[in-house]
Design a protein around this motif. Structure first.
Motif: not given
Ligand code: SF4
Length: 100
Positions: A55-65
């Protein structure tokens, strides 16, 4: 710990996404396993963490990091340690195949 040589430079644009994470303020023990955790306890904890990530709005950024810095521990972007290692290995194989 992640290899610090892979960390982005310390400018806010590279790190701002962390302020928006659904895990902000959550107990970090949901995302990082204690030393002796195994089996169903581990699965249950990881499932809880992944539900938060989904449900996280920054999931893609987090996974990329996490993939870029090859973060070795914890749940990041809805993926566990083994899942991220598999993505990194597959990416390396693709790059190696393209280069040959
Ligand atoms: S994807 Fe998961 S670990 Fe990453 S910021 Fe969001 S809630 Fe936190």
């Amino acid at each position: 710990m992640a290899d610090v040589h892979r960390l982005p430079i310390p400018v806010s644009e590279n790190w701002d996404w962390q302020r928006l994470g659904a895990c902000r303020g959550a107990n970090s023990s949901v995302f990082f396993h204690p030393d002796s955790e195994r089996g169903s306890a581990r699965q249950a904890r990881e499932a809880t963490a992944k539900r938060i990530c989904h449900s996280c709005p920054v999931r893609a950024e987090c996974l990329r990091h996490a993939i870029q810095v090859q973060e070795p521990y914890g749940i990041w972007g809805g993926m566990g340690e083994n899942e991220r290692r598999a993505v990194i290995s597959a990416t390396r194989r693709r790059i190696k195949t393209r280069a040959s």
